[in-house]
Design a protein around this motif. Sequence first.
Motif, short mmCIF file in Angstrom:
data_model
loop_
_atom_site.label_atom_id
_atom_site.label_comp_id
_atom_site.label_asym_id
_atom_site.label_seq_id
_atom_site.Cartn_x
_atom_site.Cartn_y
_atom_site.Cartn_z
N ASN A 197 2.14 1.89 -3.50
CA ASN A 197 1.14 2.50 -4.38
C ASN A 197 0.93 3.97 -4.07
OD1 ASN A 197 0.45 0.28 -6.02
ND2 ASN A 197 -0.83 -0.59 -4.42
N ASN A 198 0.86 4.30 -2.77
CA ASN A 198 0.66 5.70 -2.38
C ASN A 198 1.83 6.57 -2.82
OD1 ASN A 198 -1.76 4.99 -1.18
ND2 ASN A 198 -0.89 4.75 0.86
N GLN B 277 -5.81 -6.82 -6.09
CA GLN B 277 -5.19 -5.54 -6.40
C GLN B 277 -4.18 -5.75 -7.53
OE1 GLN B 277 -3.65 -3.24 -3.12
NE2 GLN B 277 -5.12 -4.14 -1.68
N GLN C 173 0.83 -1.20 0.00
CA GLN C 173 0.00 0.00 0.00
C GLN C 173 0.87 1.26 0.00
OE1 GLN C 173 -3.38 -0.29 -0.29
NE2 GLN C 173 -3.32 1.90 -0.69
#
Length: 602
Positions: free
Chosen positions: A295-296, A522, A292
């Motif tokens: 991705n951020n 995802q 995560q």
Amino acid sequence: MKRILIFFFIILTSFEGIYCQDHLDSIYEKAKQYRRANKLDSAEILYLQITSSKNKHQPSKLLKANALNSLGLLYLSKGEQKKALESYYNSIKISIEINNKSGLVNTYNNLANYYLADNKKIALEYYRKAIDLLSSLEEYKKNAVINMNIGLLYSSNDFEMMNYDSAVYYYLNALESFQATNDSSNLSLLYNNLGFLYEKKENYSASIENYNKSINLKSELEDLHGLATSRLNLGNVYLKQNRFKESLEQYEKSLELSESIGDSNLKMHLYSNMVKAKMGIGAVEEASLLFQKYNNLRDSLFDQDKMEEIKDLETRYETARKEEEIRAQRIAIERENFQKKLFLSLSILLVILMLSTIWFFIQKQKYLKQLKNEEIANMRTEQELKELNAMMHGQEEERNRIASDLHDRLGARLSSIKLLFQSSDIPAAADKVLQNINEAIKETREISHNLSTDLLSRFGLETALKDTIRTINEAEKIKADLSIYGLQNRLSVDIERNIYHIILELINNTIKHAKANLINLQISQSENEINVFYEDDGVGFDVQNVADSGMGMRSIYARVNTINGAVYFNSKPGGGINVVLSIPVESNYQPKEDENAQSKLA
């Protein structure tokens, strides 16, 4: 008396020649200072004073050759390639005439650097000419620099003569010369490059040894960015050997350094690789958290790059505008000083005319822009109508094909089943009824498979997956979530098909065996890699016992190998399943050690 006057004249002439040569030497040094300070126009004027044939006092040929070589570098900095080449070749001509081997080495190296972008073969020829000359000179630093440049050339992916063995050979030659001069900075760079080459050759022990040498030197030099990069590279080698804990140790040290120097790109690649290492040791939750973060950070870097691009355009616009204003003011002042009294009225009239012209030009540009916008809007509307008609036509053709399949294949099969049921001898027809029902189910699957494959080939991976997830959610048996990041363009047909069927196999296993309530999928694309993260909350299984036993698992491994990818499974009874899939879409990421990879010799 006459002889005395001649004697004094000769002495004065000699002193004048010495004075003029010293004066030209000082001009050359001043020009070099201007070039280093990026005052290129001032440096050019001084270099031309030395190299001009109209110069009253001619410089020595050695000074002229050196000045021409420096002038070539200056012209390249200004983007004037033709003048740069002319200066280099004139410098070579003079250096050959006076046997100036050291100057020839410098110019050959600079010419090679010039040809690197467009013709690497010619660049290699000039590097080899420089190396041949250095065999008779004891100039260790130049020898090291040119050997390093040749090594970089042979390790370039876009060089048709790329050869890692040749690159290692020239790097080792450069290594000996840098060791002779105790050049720790370049030694640390070479050890890192050697580590990368040995990694490519899958000589992991040599790769680890050279990366560690680079790390030690960069630690002594306090080169934080280089140290972070070498630790990332070392971690990558450990990851390839499935030494996950050691790779994580290097990644964490590199991550700490990248945070201290503020290198977000390096952090992004570290997060990506740390996900694989965490999955390797079974730390699924930590891997999910790092995924995560990756991705951020990637999304924020994309936005940051766009903002920097906009700021750069604004800065260039403001700079150009200010330069234009300064130029216009200078011209106006010169005109005013030259014709202040005689042409004052004419000047006022000219200003009025200029303002009127500018106003008319602005109004005309606004009108032309309005017409252009209207034309673009009309073209866009026409294009949208064409695309809509094409889509509707395709949908109509697809409906007709489906109707034909249902009527000709499934309809006929069901009619035969009906006739068998109407038969008087029901028990005798039971086997035929069952056989026809199985055939009907098989044909239904084939029609469904044709539909899904057609959707994938026509509209791409993202559309096909969204349709699959929508179908699962409409059944209201399992909740499925899908998140897609960065998948903006179509992938190759082979990669899309294999990823799609791998995901279908995972979903099929979850529905059949997992007794799960939730599926989370995802997909993320970076510049050179596709990452798929799949998990469910089902009953799970023992990975060691199932890995080679089921056709489904073997099918997944076979498809992953087909597209040169890697897959990581993590599951245990009662703990659901986590799967990470990595597929390369371009060449592997190689962090840049130094933006100025090719060294110059002034």
